[in-house]
Design an enzyme around this catalytic site. Structure first.
Site, PDB file in Angstrom:
ATOM      1  N   CYS A   2     -23.950  88.236   3.671  1.00  0.00           N
ATOM      2  CA  CYS A   2     -24.232  88.528   2.351  1.00  0.00           C
ATOM      3  C   CYS A   2     -25.598  88.120   1.771  1.00  0.00           C
ATOM      4  O   CYS A   2     -26.298  88.930   1.384  1.00  0.00           O
ATOM      5  CB  CYS A   2     -23.310  88.018   1.647  1.00  0.00           C
ATOM      6  SG  CYS A   2     -22.833  89.001   0.421  1.00  0.00           S
ATOM      7  N   ARG A  27     -22.726  87.657  -5.474  1.00  0.00           N
ATOM      8  CA  ARG A  27     -22.325  88.698  -4.446  1.00  0.00           C
ATOM      9  C   ARG A  27     -20.839  88.311  -3.491  1.00  0.00           C
ATOM     10  O   ARG A  27     -20.312  88.932  -2.873  1.00  0.00           O
ATOM     11  CB  ARG A  27     -23.353  89.036  -3.273  1.00  0.00           C
ATOM     12  CG  ARG A  27     -24.640  89.598  -3.940  1.00  0.00           C
ATOM     13  CD  ARG A  27     -25.602  89.558  -3.126  1.00  0.00           C
ATOM     14  NE  ARG A  27     -25.450  90.245  -1.785  1.00  0.00           N
ATOM     15  CZ  ARG A  27     -26.069  91.431  -1.664  1.00  0.00           C
ATOM     16  NH1 ARG A  27     -26.826  91.940  -2.477  1.00  0.00           N
ATOM     17  NH2 ARG A  27     -25.672  92.036  -0.556  1.00  0.00           N
ATOM     18  N   TRP A  73     -20.481  86.363   4.067  1.00  0.00           N
ATOM     19  CA  TRP A  73     -19.249  87.185   3.623  1.00  0.00           C
ATOM     20  C   TRP A  73     -18.520  87.588   5.157  1.00  0.00           C
ATOM     21  O   TRP A  73     -19.282  88.546   5.768  1.00  0.00           O
ATOM     22  CB  TRP A  73     -19.375  88.140   2.706  1.00  0.00           C
ATOM     23  CG  TRP A  73     -18.366  89.018   2.708  1.00  0.00           C
ATOM     24  CD1 TRP A  73     -18.410  90.164   3.132  1.00  0.00           C
ATOM     25  CD2 TRP A  73     -17.345  88.953   1.705  1.00  0.00           C
ATOM     26  NE1 TRP A  73     -17.233  90.929   2.946  1.00  0.00           N
ATOM     27  CE2 TRP A  73     -16.526  90.366   1.859  1.00  0.00           C
ATOM     28  CE3 TRP A  73     -16.841  88.254   0.855  1.00  0.00           C
ATOM     29  CZ2 TRP A  73     -15.463  90.714   1.350  1.00  0.00           C
ATOM     30  CZ3 TRP A  73     -15.771  88.646  -0.007  1.00  0.00           C
ATOM     31  CH2 TRP A  73     -14.966  89.651   0.125  1.00  0.00           C
ATOM     32  N   ASN A  99     -27.763  89.866   8.169  1.00  0.00           N
ATOM     33  CA  ASN A  99     -26.774  90.672   7.222  1.00  0.00           C
ATOM     34  C   ASN A  99     -26.474  91.948   8.182  1.00  0.00           C
ATOM     35  O   ASN A  99     -27.619  92.511   8.477  1.00  0.00           O
ATOM     36  CB  ASN A  99     -27.355  91.010   5.932  1.00  0.00           C
ATOM     37  CG  ASN A  99     -27.161  89.506   4.819  1.00  0.00           C
ATOM     38  OD1 ASN A  99     -26.379  88.733   5.122  1.00  0.00           O
ATOM     39  ND2 ASN A  99     -27.693  89.933   3.927  1.00  0.00           N
ATOM     40  N   GLY A 100     -25.436  92.598   7.808  1.00  0.00           N
ATOM     41  CA  GLY A 100     -25.156  93.987   8.458  1.00  0.00           C
ATOM     42  C   GLY A 100     -24.053  93.854   9.451  1.00  0.00           C
ATOM     43  O   GLY A 100     -23.475  92.713   9.776  1.00  0.00           O
ATOM     44  N   GLU A 480      -4.653 107.214 -10.121  1.00  0.00           N
ATOM     45  CA  GLU A 480      -5.757 106.295 -10.092  1.00  0.00           C
ATOM     46  C   GLU A 480      -6.759 106.312 -11.207  1.00  0.00           C
ATOM     47  O   GLU A 480      -7.244 105.332 -11.625  1.00  0.00           O
ATOM     48  CB  GLU A 480      -6.108 106.388  -8.734  1.00  0.00           C
ATOM     49  CG  GLU A 480      -7.416 105.568  -8.530  1.00  0.00           C
ATOM     50  CD  GLU A 480      -7.382 103.893  -8.701  1.00  0.00           C
ATOM     51  OE1 GLU A 480      -6.331 103.601  -8.585  1.00  0.00           O
ATOM     52  OE2 GLU A 480      -8.219 103.225  -8.826  1.00  0.00           O
ATOM     53  N   LYS A 484      -7.573 103.511 -13.989  1.00  0.00           N
ATOM     54  CA  LYS A 484      -8.839 102.976 -14.174  1.00  0.00           C
ATOM     55  C   LYS A 484      -9.178 103.016 -15.621  1.00  0.00           C
ATOM     56  O   LYS A 484      -9.902 102.122 -16.270  1.00  0.00           O
ATOM     57  CB  LYS A 484      -9.697 103.839 -13.290  1.00  0.00           C
ATOM     58  CG  LYS A 484     -10.865 103.274 -12.787  1.00  0.00           C
ATOM     59  CD  LYS A 484     -10.870 102.494 -11.411  1.00  0.00           C
ATOM     60  CE  LYS A 484      -9.415 101.361 -11.260  1.00  0.00           C
ATOM     61  NZ  LYS A 484      -9.169 100.974 -10.105  1.00  0.00           N
ATOM     62  N   GLU A 487      -7.169 100.453 -17.634  1.00  0.00           N
ATOM     63  CA  GLU A 487      -7.704  99.035 -17.278  1.00  0.00           C
ATOM     64  C   GLU A 487      -8.905  98.499 -17.991  1.00  0.00           C
ATOM     65  O   GLU A 487      -9.119  97.441 -18.513  1.00  0.00           O
ATOM     66  CB  GLU A 487      -7.929  98.860 -15.862  1.00  0.00           C
ATOM     67  CG  GLU A 487      -7.044  98.586 -14.835  1.00  0.00           C
ATOM     68  CD  GLU A 487      -7.776  98.525 -13.298  1.00  0.00           C
ATOM     69  OE1 GLU A 487      -7.806  97.198 -12.965  1.00  0.00           O
ATOM     70  OE2 GLU A 487      -8.144  99.443 -12.854  1.00  0.00           O
ATOM     71  N   HIS A 503       8.624 119.910 -17.863  1.00  0.00           N
ATOM     72  CA  HIS A 503       9.886 119.188 -17.764  1.00  0.00           C
ATOM     73  C   HIS A 503       9.612 118.028 -18.757  1.00  0.00           C
ATOM     74  O   HIS A 503      10.761 117.356 -18.656  1.00  0.00           O
ATOM     75  CB  HIS A 503      10.187 118.929 -16.212  1.00  0.00           C
ATOM     76  CG  HIS A 503      10.261 119.973 -15.451  1.00  0.00           C
ATOM     77  ND1 HIS A 503      11.433 121.077 -15.602  1.00  0.00           N
ATOM     78  CD2 HIS A 503       9.232 120.350 -14.419  1.00  0.00           C
ATOM     79  CE1 HIS A 503      11.256 121.771 -14.723  1.00  0.00           C
ATOM     80  NE2 HIS A 503      10.068 121.638 -14.137  1.00  0.00           N
ATOM     81  N   LYS A 600      -8.775  89.178 -10.436  1.00  0.00           N
ATOM     82  CA  LYS A 600      -9.264  90.025  -9.552  1.00  0.00           C
ATOM     83  C   LYS A 600      -8.291  90.007  -8.278  1.00  0.00           C
ATOM     84  O   LYS A 600      -8.107  90.928  -7.514  1.00  0.00           O
ATOM     85  CB  LYS A 600     -10.806  89.660  -8.975  1.00  0.00           C
ATOM     86  CG  LYS A 600     -11.241  90.284  -7.942  1.00  0.00           C
ATOM     87  CD  LYS A 600     -11.463  91.682  -8.133  1.00  0.00           C
ATOM     88  CE  LYS A 600     -12.036  92.418  -7.097  1.00  0.00           C
ATOM     89  NZ  LYS A 600     -11.711  94.132  -7.397  1.00  0.00           N
TER      90      LYS A 600
HETATM   91  C1  F6R Z   1      -7.009  97.969 -10.063  1.00  0.00           C
HETATM   92  C2  F6R Z   1      -6.907  96.970  -9.005  1.00  0.00           C
HETATM   93  C3  F6R Z   1      -5.589  96.368  -8.838  1.00  0.00           C
HETATM   94  C4  F6R Z   1      -5.594  95.889  -7.430  1.00  0.00           C
HETATM   95  C5  F6R Z   1      -4.185  95.290  -7.003  1.00  0.00           C
HETATM   96  C6  F6R Z   1      -3.841  94.971  -5.401  1.00  0.00           C
HETATM   97  O1  F6R Z   1      -8.340  98.305 -10.416  1.00  0.00           O
HETATM   98  O2  F6R Z   1      -7.982  96.313  -8.717  1.00  0.00           O
HETATM   99  O3  F6R Z   1      -4.456  97.211  -9.095  1.00  0.00           O
HETATM  100  O4  F6R Z   1      -5.380  97.077  -6.649  1.00  0.00           O
HETATM  101  O5  F6R Z   1      -3.938  94.197  -7.828  1.00  0.00           O
HETATM  102  O6  F6R Z   1      -4.882  94.149  -5.041  1.00  0.00           O
HETATM  103  P1  F6R Z   1      -5.570  93.908  -3.696  1.00  0.00           P
HETATM  104  O7  F6R Z   1      -5.942  95.406  -3.081  1.00  0.00           O
HETATM  105  O8  F6R Z   1      -6.175  93.077  -3.498  1.00  0.00           O
HETATM  106  O9  F6R Z   1      -4.146  93.691  -2.952  1.00  0.00           O
END
Ligand code: F6R
Length: 605
Positions: A2, A27, A73, A99-100, A480, A484, A487, A503, A600
């Site tokens: 990373c 990162r 990472w 890295n890579g 999706e 997005k 969110e 419907h 996250k």
């Molecule tokens: C939306 C988002 C969440 C994740 C969900 C699952 O942008 O990030 O809906 O997709 O919480 O998370 P993971 O993939 O980490 O299991």
């Protein structure tokens, strides 16, 4: 991979190495290490965990004026002290950070073991230092040893090397993984990304693929891929540290949207040999594949949408029945699964509580478990029978973007592999593989629509609601896209099968309602267009995302995706809907990277 830093100069190297690594912390990483060199020896400190853990190991005053540093990472081998970089040769005379991904590391490792080399880590990177050692022992000229070494590496690398044989020199090489160089009156620097250098200099030299460089305390030399000297080309870096960390973008979300071509490239690396799919972890499973009667795709949120896509592709390619379920439901529904069931779990973090609980349940019921995960060594990865890693790299923005598209790509590859294991020939596989390989360029092309998307997304600024519609493979994209938008911009958005509008949901369409219509699937396109026209007739403003061939004269706001196999169009569509969400959120002044109420990694139920 990373973060990489390197310094050689007239003052202690450690402060630069550590501050540079701290500027790359954003990162994400799981371990850290440094090597410092003096004329007698190389000393390496490394540890799993944060930079603060590394600092605890280091003495306060370390005078060495040449050294290299790394934050890792994990991609090959779990986060651990052993797998942390730098890696050293047996005698401790050469130290390397990388890295890579070295695609052919297993072959190289076997060859080196045969000539007496020992390996101490699970990483792909360790082969580099052993190979350097091998060539250096044949002819003790480090520049030549480096050229020979990189000629054998398949894959990507940014390399930084110190050696006791030239205690004030750092060797650097780059291919498909970033590396920048700089100099000031204090000395000469290198780093995997500009933010590490900006406190010292704004004059930056981005190394190009195939180039190598030699750094010493008075300056640096750059060489082309044949080892011939070339004129260093400095640029004045246009950003401050904060915007440089975001790659010049105003948010991590936008940066990560733009990282998708390389994330997809890395995820596909080494997966094909002709029309053969190479997934060793799946091949190694000791299973009678013809005894698998059921397949279930399980995940949460965005990853669940990737599963809905995979479920359709699986049925198309294998002709077998499969199911898809959110992990939060699967874990409580007493599913009728057994040892004849293949459960495929998808997770960016690998730590999502519901997905992990669903995995444990599937294991308890004797199912075969395969996971598609981004974070190496995470709980879901560790507890599955086999794990496939997406190579999206760390995703920092809460809203998932590059993790999602790499999941789509890897699930597609996995399903092609399963079809091969079932002995089923997928029609048009040659063209599919060709287009999978072209995806990085096709996503670049899609990103070039940025300005148009921005203009169209502006119409969402004052909206309370929006609707995403699509059929067949456009349906998971609609889900999706709506997720997005909700969110990051807080615009309420719903997704419907376009054929389901009449419907019920069509009652919601009135003058100026924004409808994002996805029509990229030729076999259903004319039907989808009729559904879209039903919304236009009620006054909707339609943003139409479609392919190159669709007749769309009647629509005012049209974005076309590049020409490619219909089964893969979900990927550029995802990129466009991510951009719509991003620009809508930006117009509204939202905190794009940290939407309210969201985390996250959802490690609680
Ligand atoms: C939306 C988002 C969440 C994740 C969900 C699952 O942008 O990030 O809906 O997709 O919480 O998370 P993971 O993939 O980490 O299991």
């Amino acid at each position: 991979m990373c973060g990489i830093t390197g310094f050689t100069g007239k003052q202690p190297a450690l402060p630069f190495l550590l501050q540079g690594l701290s500027k790359l912390e954003y990162r994400g990483y799981d371990s850290a290490g440094v090597t410092l060199v003096n004329s007698k020896k190389l000393t390496t400190w490394k540890t799993k965990g944060r930079l603060s853990e590394l600092e605890k190991l280091l003495e306060k005053e370390l005078p060495q004026s040449c050294g290299i540093g790394h934050t890792r990472w994990a991609t090959h081998g779990v986060p651990s002290n052993m797998n942390a970089h730098p890696h050293m040769n047996e005698e401790g005379t050469i130290s390397v950070v990388h890295n890579g991904i070295v695609e052919n590391y297993t072959t190289l490792k076997e060859e080196l073991i045969q000539v007496g080399y020992h390996f101490h880590s699970d990483t792909d990177s360790e082969v580099i230092v052993q190979l350097l050692d091998f060539y250096y022992k044949k002819k003790p000229v480090m520049k030549e040893a480096l050229q020979k070494t990189i000629r054998h590496l398949e894959g990507s690398y940014a390399l930084c090397i110190t050696t006791i044989f030239e205690p004030n020199t750092i060797y650097v090489a780059k291919k498909e993984s970033p590396m920048v160089l700089g100099r000031s009156k204090e000395g000469t620097f290198c780093a995997s990304d500009a933010p590490a250098l900006l406190a010292y200099t704004k004059e930056i030299l981005p190394l190009q693929d195939g180039e190598t460089a030699i750094l010493n305390k008075d300056g640096l030399e750059v060489f082309d891929s044949k080892g011939r000297p070339i004129e260093p080309r400095y640029i004045t870096f246009p950003y401050d540290i904060q915007s440089a960390q975001k790659g010049g973008y105003d948010s991590y979300m936008l940066k990560e949207i733009h990282e998708q071509p390389s994330a997809i490239r890395e995820t596909l690396r080494g997966r094909f040999r002709g029309n053969q799919i190479i997934l060793p972890k799946i091949e190694e499973l000791e299973i009678d594949w013809n005894s698998i009667y059921n397949t279930v795709f399980i995940a949460c949120g965005t990853a669940y949408h990737a599963c809905i896509y995979a479920n359709t592709i699986y049925q198309r390619y294998t002709g077998k029945m499969s199911y898809v379920m959110p992990a939060s439901e699967f874990r409580y529904c007493d599913p009728a699964v057994d040892e004849h069931t293949l459960c495929i779990f998808v997770s960016q973090s690998g730590e999502t509580a519901d997905t992990l609980a669903a995995l444990k349940l599937a294991r308890a019921k004797g199912c075969v478990t395969v996971s598609v995960v981004n974070v190496l060594g995470s709980s879901i990865a560790r507890q599955s029978d086999a794990v496939l890693y997406t190579a999206a790299g760390p995703e920092i923005a809460v809203a998932s973007t590059k993790a999602y598209t790499t999941q789509l790509v890897l699930l597609h590859v996995l399903i092609l592999k399963l079809a091969q294991l079932y002995g089923i020939r997928v029609k048009g596989i040659g063209k599919l593989i060709k287009d999978l390989k072209r995806l990085p360029e096709l996503v670049e092309e899609t990103l070039a629509n940025d300005k148009t998307v921005k203009k169209y997304a502006g119409m969402l600024k004052d909206e309370h609601d929006a609707y995403f519609i699509g059929r067949q493979l456009d349906y998971p994209s609609a889900l999706e896209g709506a997720l997005k938008l909700k969110e990051v911009s807080y615009v309420h958005a719903d997704a419907y099968y376009a054929g389901e509008l009449k419907h019920g949901p069509i009652a919601l369409i009135e003058k100026n309602t924004v409808v994002i219509a996805l029509a990229t699937q030729p076999e259903i396109a004319s039907k989808t267009i009729s559904n879209i026209k039903e919304t236009v007739a009620r006054g909707a403003r339609v943003i139409l995302i479609t392919d190159q061939d669709m007749e769309a004269k009647e629509f005012k706001y049209v974005i076309r995706i590049p020409d490619m196999e219909p089964q893969l169009r979900v990927i550029p569509v995802a990129v466009l809907t991510q951009l719509i969400a991003y620009y809508a959120a930006k117009e509204k002044g939202c905190d794009i990277d940290k939407p309210r109420n969201l985390a996250k990694s959802v490690t609680v139920e």
